[in-house]
Write a protein that holds these residues in place. Structure first.
Motif, short mmCIF file in Angstrom:
data_model
loop_
_atom_site.label_atom_id
_atom_site.label_comp_id
_atom_site.label_asym_id
_atom_site.label_seq_id
_atom_site.Cartn_x
_atom_site.Cartn_y
_atom_site.Cartn_z
N ALA A 229 -1.14 -0.62 -9.03
CA ALA A 229 -1.27 -2.01 -9.48
C ALA A 229 -0.29 -2.92 -8.76
O ALA A 229 -0.62 -4.06 -8.40
N ALA A 230 0.91 -2.41 -8.50
CA ALA A 230 1.95 -3.23 -7.86
C ALA A 230 1.79 -3.31 -6.35
O ALA A 230 2.01 -4.37 -5.75
N ASP A 231 1.37 -2.21 -5.73
CA ASP A 231 1.40 -2.12 -4.26
C ASP A 231 0.04 -2.24 -3.58
O ASP A 231 -0.03 -2.48 -2.38
N GLU A 232 -1.04 -2.06 -4.35
CA GLU A 232 -2.38 -2.05 -3.74
C GLU A 232 -3.26 -3.13 -4.36
O GLU A 232 -4.36 -2.88 -4.83
N GLY A 233 -2.77 -4.36 -4.33
CA GLY A 233 -3.49 -5.46 -4.96
C GLY A 233 -4.87 -5.71 -4.35
O GLY A 233 -5.86 -5.88 -5.07
N GLU A 234 -4.96 -5.73 -3.03
CA GLU A 234 -6.24 -6.00 -2.38
C GLU A 234 -7.25 -4.89 -2.69
O GLU A 234 -8.41 -5.15 -3.02
#
Length: 338
Positions: A229-234
């Motif tokens: 959720a924090a690092d893979e928004g796209e």
């Protein structure tokens, strides 16, 4: 933020989920693993997969199949599974509190006017007088694990009827089905695609509707690891957009019935291959059609329902009393409504 290993995750939950029940599909070369149950409620994932919505979103999806909700949360936290859609459980809340899981959307919901989850009685209990939820006092209620959605539903129903229930954890949905058919438990609550066929076959009796006790219940949610959720928004937004397209097709075909008959049949056939892979289409059609419940448009989230569930888990000392809603849910990905 770092995902826990599966062993560390299980240890963090006190060993309550010692068997994860994960069965990964045979498809190879995947980039994204999606947790699923062979339930109609997981239809958006199957539709998005079969119709290429995930592929169009740049995602090569593989399904990890489970037999209960809490082990799915373990797999998300440990990084074995990337995204999943299932009920809020004590295990999921505890993992969110440890900073390794996040709810990012809503899915299955109870809606007035749409046949939803059923309250069941075993034939033996029914013959002994359990003909409505008002007679639940002192009865045995089945669930997969303590802190599961079945535990929450049973407790809410019992509270409304001023009843005391004896909860029996049986680990797998299949084991609960076997127990209620054989009379080892008295009652249970479950989605209609399982409840109705059991009742139609004479194996159980339907004695009530969950929606009468928990209106607007956000039955399932979409979740992922806190790291994703924090690092893979796209990637996460692409996943949710594809999943939402699957939900739109499902609602149009089987809930609103606004799609053509040809489209309805196409959706049923698509889902049958995933939900009932060992059945002929004609045997799978009725439970799929009769088991359709609303999936929230755009995967919106019912904030009030999630907060009610969180408050119940706290009140039962199944999770820490100071866990905040924001610890569990990341509203940056989806619309939330009260």
């Amino acid at each position: 933020m770092k995902s826990l290993t599966r062993r560390a995750t299980l240890a963090a939950l006190g060993g309550a989920l010692a068997t994860p029940y994960l069965v990964r599909s045979a498809r190879a070369g995947t980039a994204v693993n999606v947790g699923a149950l062979r339930f109609v409620s997981h239809a958006p994932s199957f539709i998005a997969f079969e119709r290429g919505y995930f592929q169009e979103a740049g995602l090569d999806v593989n399904f990890d199949f489970f037999e209960a909700a809490q082990p799915m949360a373990v797999a998300i936290a440990s990084g074995d599974t990337d995204y999943a859609m299932t009920a809020i459980s004590g295990g999921l809340i505890s993992l969110a509190d440890k900073g390794v899981a996040k709810v990012i959307g809503g899915a299955l919901t109870e809606e007035k006017g749409i046949s939803g989850q059923k309250i069941l009685a075993s034939n033996a209990a029914y013959e002994a007088g359990l003909t409505s939820p008002a007679e639940l006092d002192g009865k045995t209620f089945g669930m997969t694990q303590a802190g599961s959605s079945f535990h929450y539903m049973g407790a809410r129903i019992a509270a409304a009827e001023n009843a005391e229930l004896k909860f029996k954890p049986l680990q797998k949905t299949g084991a609960v089905i076997g127990a209620i058919k054989s009379g080892q438990i008295d009652a249970w609550s479950i989605v209609p695609h399982i409840a109705k066929p059991l009742a139609d076959a004479g194996a159980v009796k339907i004695i009530g509707e969950v929606a009468d006790y928990i209106p607007d219940y956000q039955v399932t949610t979409v979740f992922t690891s806190a790291k994703t959720a924090a690092d893979e928004g796209e990637q996460t937004r692409a996943f949710l957009a594809a999943l939402s397209r699957g939900a739109e097709d499902f609602n149009a075909a089987l809930v609103d019935k606004s799609a053509s008959e040809e489209e309805q049949e196409a959706i049923v056939a698509l889902l049958a291959a995933h939900i009932y892979p060992d059945r002929a289409l004609e045997d799978a059609r009725a439970p799929i059609v009769n088991g359709a419940m609303r999936i929230n448009a755009g995967l919106s989230l019912n904030r009030a329902s999630i907060m009610d569930q969180l408050d119940w888990f706290k009140s039962e000392n199944l999770v820490k009393a100071d866990i905040a809603y924001e610890t569990l849910v990341d509203e940056s990905y989806v619309e939330a409504r009260s």
